[in-house]
Write a protein that holds these residues in place. Structure first.
Motif, short mmCIF file in Angstrom:
data_model
loop_
_atom_site.label_atom_id
_atom_site.label_comp_id
_atom_site.label_asym_id
_atom_site.label_seq_id
_atom_site.Cartn_x
_atom_site.Cartn_y
_atom_site.Cartn_z
N ASP A 179 0.83 -1.20 0.00
CA ASP A 179 0.00 0.00 0.00
C ASP A 179 0.86 1.26 0.00
N CYS A 180 0.25 2.33 -0.47
CA CYS A 180 1.01 3.57 -0.66
C CYS A 180 0.05 4.75 -0.50
N GLY A 181 -0.36 4.97 0.75
CA GLY A 181 -1.28 6.07 1.02
C GLY A 181 -0.62 7.43 0.80
N GLU A 182 -1.44 8.46 0.84
CA GLU A 182 -0.98 9.83 0.68
C GLU A 182 0.23 10.13 1.57
N ALA A 183 1.25 10.77 0.98
CA ALA A 183 2.46 11.21 1.69
C ALA A 183 3.39 10.07 2.10
N THR A 184 3.22 8.90 1.49
CA THR A 184 4.14 7.81 1.80
C THR A 184 5.58 8.20 1.51
N GLN A 185 5.81 8.90 0.39
CA GLN A 185 7.19 9.27 0.08
C GLN A 185 7.75 10.27 1.09
N HIS A 186 6.89 11.07 1.72
CA HIS A 186 7.35 11.95 2.80
C HIS A 186 7.77 11.12 4.01
N GLN A 187 7.00 10.08 4.31
CA GLN A 187 7.34 9.20 5.43
C GLN A 187 8.67 8.50 5.18
N ILE A 188 8.91 8.11 3.95
CA ILE A 188 10.15 7.42 3.60
C ILE A 188 11.36 8.30 3.90
N LEU A 189 11.21 9.62 3.78
CA LEU A 189 12.32 10.53 4.04
C LEU A 189 12.84 10.42 5.46
N HIS A 190 12.02 9.92 6.38
CA HIS A 190 12.43 9.78 7.78
C HIS A 190 13.01 8.40 8.08
N THR A 191 13.26 7.62 7.05
CA THR A 191 13.79 6.27 7.22
C THR A 191 15.05 6.10 6.37
N SER A 192 15.63 4.93 6.42
CA SER A 192 16.80 4.62 5.59
C SER A 192 16.41 3.99 4.26
N ILE A 193 15.12 3.90 3.99
CA ILE A 193 14.64 3.28 2.75
C ILE A 193 14.94 4.18 1.56
N LYS A 194 15.45 3.58 0.50
CA LYS A 194 15.73 4.31 -0.73
C LYS A 194 14.67 3.96 -1.78
N PRO A 195 13.92 4.96 -2.27
CA PRO A 195 12.88 4.66 -3.26
C PRO A 195 13.36 3.86 -4.46
N ARG A 196 14.60 4.06 -4.88
CA ARG A 196 15.09 3.32 -6.04
C ARG A 196 15.27 1.83 -5.75
N LYS A 197 15.28 1.47 -4.46
CA LYS A 197 15.41 0.06 -4.09
C LYS A 197 14.05 -0.64 -4.01
N ILE A 198 12.96 0.13 -4.11
CA ILE A 198 11.63 -0.47 -4.13
C ILE A 198 11.41 -1.08 -5.51
N ASN A 199 11.25 -2.39 -5.58
CA ASN A 199 11.07 -3.02 -6.89
C ASN A 199 9.72 -3.72 -7.05
N LYS A 200 8.95 -3.77 -5.94
CA LYS A 200 7.60 -4.33 -6.03
C LYS A 200 6.69 -3.58 -5.07
N ILE A 201 5.48 -3.30 -5.55
CA ILE A 201 4.46 -2.65 -4.73
C ILE A 201 3.19 -3.49 -4.80
N PHE A 202 2.67 -3.84 -3.65
CA PHE A 202 1.45 -4.65 -3.57
C PHE A 202 0.35 -3.78 -2.97
N ILE A 203 -0.70 -3.55 -3.73
CA ILE A 203 -1.83 -2.74 -3.29
C ILE A 203 -2.95 -3.67 -2.82
N THR A 204 -3.45 -3.44 -1.61
CA THR A 204 -4.51 -4.31 -1.10
C THR A 204 -5.86 -3.97 -1.70
N HIS A 205 -6.16 -2.67 -1.81
CA HIS A 205 -7.43 -2.24 -2.41
C HIS A 205 -7.33 -0.78 -2.83
#
Length: 303
Positions: A36-62
């Motif tokens: 899932d990727c709700g509103e402002a998810t990429q803002h939340q990622i900024l506070h972590t060590s996660i790198k968006p370019r390393k995301i290679n799969k996204i699973f949406i529940t609904h």
């Protein structure tokens, strides 16, 4: 594996909880799967060590907004941040229209190949390490739950047993570790399977979308090491939870108990509950399933 809760709220962003998104990092290669990727998810990622370019799969529940409205922005940012590897998005029918229309209208051009998979029930992805199974839940729109299963690994090589049988270390050990049958210099043929300990059982992580309590949830969570289940409402709000196709703290705990999971995290908490209410929500679930924690934004769990 390492799991990061990027958003643990329900419906709309709140002061202490953003809307839903969960990142599952595979430590063997650093790749990240996003659920899932709700509103402002990429803002939340900024506070972590996660790198968006390393995301290679996204699973949406609904396809409710609090689970997908952050997706177009993240897809664009991944391109700006030198993400060039292909990205696969899995989700219910309609996810293709949502993504393609958003990118077309905003004239967002991606530097990577984007593959969109509109899924049905069953195994939706598999590689040599793990597979992921999807099942339909009980929500007002089509909603899926995901069961991530790590395949069992071969047991450790029984080195001492090999030495006792006169088989000394060397390249042959690698062949035996792979379970191969090899011929020794003295003419003996031995099977690697006879020199391996018990298989190391793979881990199971179950991540459910929005749902009322249902048999699919229990099936997906069977014997899981970790279950993530929505608990939008408290135990006294069962009627309204049922009306809005959601679950209570107690219902989430009942699923965990019936499925025999090891650990339960409750999430998707309604903004009607203030921070001071969270311990009571956790307590309600623990009365049914003691090994429960209430998730919060940026909580990291090593699996």
């Amino acid at each position: 594996m390492e799991l990061t809760f990027l958003g643990t709220g329900a419906g709309m962003p709140a002061k202490h909880r953003n809307v839903t998104s969960i990142a599952l990092k595979h430590l063997y290669d650093g790749s990240v799967w996003l659920f899932d990727c709700g509103e402002a998810t990429q803002h939340q990622i900024l506070h972590t060590s996660i790198k968006p370019r390393k995301i290679n799969k996204i699973f949406i529940t609904h396809l409710h907004g609090d689970h997908i409205f952050g997706l177009p922005g993240l897809l664009g940012s991944r391109s700006f941040l030198e993400g060039t590897e292909p990205l696969h998005v899995f989700g219910p029918a309609g996810i293709r229209d949502f993504i393609e229309t958003s990118l077309k209208v905003s004239e967002t051009h991606l530097k990577y190949d984007l593959e969109i998979h509109e899924i049905e029930e069953g195994i939706i992805y598999e590689d040599d390490r793990l597979y992921i199974c999807a099942k339909k839940l009980d929500h007002v729109v089509m909603s899926f739950g995901y069961r991530v299963v790590e395949k069992d690994k071969p047991g450790s090589l029984l080195v001492e047993k090999l030495k006792r049988d006169g088989i000394m270390p060397g390249p042959i050990y690698k062949q035996l570790k792979n379970g191969e049958t090899v011929q020794l210099e003295d003419g003996r043929k031995i099977s690697g399977r006879d020199y391996l300990g018990p298989n190391k059982k793979g881990r199971i992580v179950t991540i459910l979308g929005d749902t009322r309590i249902c048999e699919s949830s229990i099936s997906l969570a069977k014997d899981a090491d970790l279950l993530i289940h929505e608990a939008t409402f408290d135990k006294n709000s069962a009627e309204i939870a049922n009306q809005y196709y959601h679950s209570t703290t107690v219902q989430a705990a009942e699923v965990a108990k019936r499925a025999g999971v090891k650990k339960l995290y409750i999430t998707h908490i309604s903004s009607r509950y203030e921070k001071k209410d969270w311990p009571e929500l956790e307590k309600e679930a623990k009365e049914i399933f003691p090994n429960t924690e209430i998730a919060h934004d940026f909580k990291v769990v090593r699996i």
